[in-house]
Design a protein around this motif. Structure first.
Motif, PDB file in Angstrom:
ATOM      1  N   PHE A  13       0.835  -1.208   0.000  1.00  0.00           N
ATOM      2  CA  PHE A  13       0.000   0.000   0.000  1.00  0.00           C
ATOM      3  C   PHE A  13       0.869   1.257   0.000  1.00  0.00           C
ATOM      4  O   PHE A  13       0.617   2.197  -0.756  1.00  0.00           O
ATOM      5  CB  PHE A  13      -0.930  -0.018   1.215  1.00  0.00           C
ATOM      6  N   TYR A  14       1.905   1.284   0.846  1.00  0.00           N
ATOM      7  CA  TYR A  14       2.797   2.445   0.886  1.00  0.00           C
ATOM      8  C   TYR A  14       3.439   2.693  -0.481  1.00  0.00           C
ATOM      9  O   TYR A  14       3.548   3.838  -0.939  1.00  0.00           O
ATOM     10  CB  TYR A  14       3.909   2.239   1.926  1.00  0.00           C
ATOM     11  N   VAL A  17       0.747   3.936  -3.188  1.00  0.00           N
ATOM     12  CA  VAL A  17       0.336   5.325  -2.944  1.00  0.00           C
ATOM     13  C   VAL A  17       1.424   6.284  -3.425  1.00  0.00           C
ATOM     14  O   VAL A  17       1.137   7.320  -4.032  1.00  0.00           O
ATOM     15  CB  VAL A  17       0.025   5.555  -1.455  1.00  0.00           C
ATOM     16  N   SER A  18       2.677   5.946  -3.176  1.00  0.00           N
ATOM     17  CA  SER A  18       3.774   6.816  -3.613  1.00  0.00           C
ATOM     18  C   SER A  18       3.844   6.895  -5.134  1.00  0.00           C
ATOM     19  O   SER A  18       4.132   7.959  -5.702  1.00  0.00           O
ATOM     20  CB  SER A  18       5.104   6.318  -3.051  1.00  0.00           C
ATOM     21  N   PHE A  21       1.055   9.124  -6.280  1.00  0.00           N
ATOM     22  CA  PHE A  21       1.382  10.503  -5.919  1.00  0.00           C
ATOM     23  C   PHE A  21       2.399  11.082  -6.890  1.00  0.00           C
ATOM     24  O   PHE A  21       2.273  12.240  -7.318  1.00  0.00           O
ATOM     25  CB  PHE A  21       1.931  10.530  -4.490  1.00  0.00           C
ATOM     26  N   CYS A  46       9.565  10.559  -3.672  1.00  0.00           N
ATOM     27  CA  CYS A  46       8.357   9.723  -3.619  1.00  0.00           C
ATOM     28  C   CYS A  46       8.671   8.267  -3.288  1.00  0.00           C
ATOM     29  O   CYS A  46       7.823   7.575  -2.712  1.00  0.00           O
ATOM     30  CB  CYS A  46       7.609   9.794  -4.953  1.00  0.00           C
TER      31      CYS A  46
END
Length: 418
Positions: A13-14, A17-18, A21, A46
């Motif tokens: 997930f981390y 998301v990066s 982004f 990121c």
């Protein structure tokens, strides 16, 4: 096992998301498109965040053994960015690792090896096609995981457990494959979007070019014909004068078409001032009364005083086009109503005619260049009026029914007195 799986999903997930982004910032913040160094800096930032988060919330394989997916964002950055991204990521990774768990030589050796091999592989990776990148990224990650395991065994008395094989050798290649798939899908979607915008712009340009050439050619052809007729020796002075008047009318029409296009294309003038809606509309109605009388049209105006901000010349041109279209839509005469309504925030101008109206298909094309319900119309008047309304931060709405007339409603923000 449930605990392990939960932390694996958290690590993924981390990372995802990066990636999202990064794609968002790269697409919508023009600063990052100016130079490659800005793009690489954004990629480093990121990807550093998920690396640190993965180490902060690791995967607990055993009571005395923890693991995480920090190598996934590290390898992604290495594959896509090469040395200029992998070296800063290596520095961030090692500093964060030492601060959290202390110095360990095996960690330095493993990630330096990954940095060197991944950076050397990067130029080849970037030349591959989308499908080839998916396979190559997974295979290279698997090879690096095997090489790191062999290096760890050679350096220290490292125990390879079943959980280690799953979480360090099997899961990372699958995770990298998934992340690369997301990245390539996002890149492809952004590329398609960019191409679609370019095609849309080119289509508008081609439509305008075709419209200009078509509309300007017609009056010029007429002028050319009458000029040739005037060369005849036996032509009378009366005929010459008649031909000259027609030629001048056609040239004036060509100039009017060009002026409309220039009004549509050029930016809104810097000179803006308070406009008294009632006074400006009275000027427009006064200019159009002779035309209305020629068509047997009575202009009925109910004007309430109101003040808005804008350019007086553009404002008059906007409603000159709208009211003129309403008059010309009533071939058999009738009444054209111009009303102004004022509330606390806006001044609303309603222009309603009793003309032939438009069908739903014609209404949908209202404001398009070279579309008009009139035989010799160009559609530029409506297009220019819409452009002016939008430049003055106004809104517009049109309703029409075949055989029952057309109503155009325009609202402008009211200038409130302090």
């Amino acid at each position: 096992m449930t605990y392990i799986n939960q932390h694996i999903l958290n690590n993924l997930f981390y990372i995802l998301v990066s990636i999202f982004f990064f794609s968002f910032l790269y697409e919508y913040v023009q600063f990052f498109k100016q130079k490659k160094v800005y793009q690489r800096l954004l990629l480093v930032v990121c990807l550093s965040v998920p690396m640190i988060l993965c180490m902060t919330y690791p995967i607990y394989i055993a009571p005395d053994c923890v693991h995480d997916l920090r190598q996934v964002p590290f390898l992604i950055g290495t594959f896509y960015g090469g040395w200029t991204v992998s070296l800063p990521l290596l520095f961030v990774l090692l500093i964060a690792r030492f601060m959290m768990y202390g110095y360990q030589f095996i960690t330095v050796a493993v990630y330096v090896m990954m940095c060197i091999c991944g950076s050397l592989f990067s130029p080849l990776f970037q030349r591959l096609t989308r499908k080839q990148r998916l396979v190559a990224s997974a295979v290279m990650t698997f090879i690096l995981a095997i090489a790191a395991t062999i290096l760890a065994i050679a350096i220290s008395d490292f125990q390879v457990t079943e959980s280690y094989i799953v979480d360090f050798i099997v899961v990372p290649p699958i995770a990298v494959l998934f992340v690369v798939f997301i990245i390539e899908t996002l890149r492809e979607a952004l590329l398609i979007r960019s191409e679609a915008i370019k095609l849309e712009k080119m289509e508008v340009v081609s439509q305008l070019a075709a419209s200009i050439s078509h509309e300007i050619r017609n009056p010029l052809t007429v002028v050319k014909g009458f000029m040739q007729l005037m060369k005849a020796k036996d032509i009378s002075e009366e005929a010459k004068e008649q031909y000259m008047n027609i030629a001048l009318e056609e040239l004036n029409r060509a100039c009017a078409i060009i002026d409309d296009y220039l009004t549509f294309a050029k930016p809104f003038p810097e000179k803006i001032e308070p406009l008294h809606v009632q006074q400006e509309l009275e000027k427009v109605i006064h200019m159009l009364r002779p035309l209305a009388n020629m068509h047997g049209v009575q202009i009925v105006a109910t004007l309430t005083p109101a003040t808005v901000i804008g350019n007086a010349q553009y404002f008059r041109q906007c409603f000159l086009n709208i009211i003129k279209n309403g008059i010309e839509a009533m071939e058999n005469g009738g009444a054209l109503y111009v009303d102004v309504h004022v509330d606390e925030k806006a001044a609303t101008i309603v222009v309603r005619d009793e003309g032939e109206g438009m069908t739903k298909e014609q209404l949908a094309r209202f404001g398009e260049p070279y579309f008009s319900t009139k035989e010799k119309g160009t559609g530029l008047g409506a297009m220019v009026s819409i452009r002016i309304i939008e430049m003055m931060n106004g809104t517009w709405n049109i309703k029409s029914e075949k055989g029952r007339g057309t109503t155009i409603t325009v609202s402008f923000p009211l200038l409130l007195e302090k």
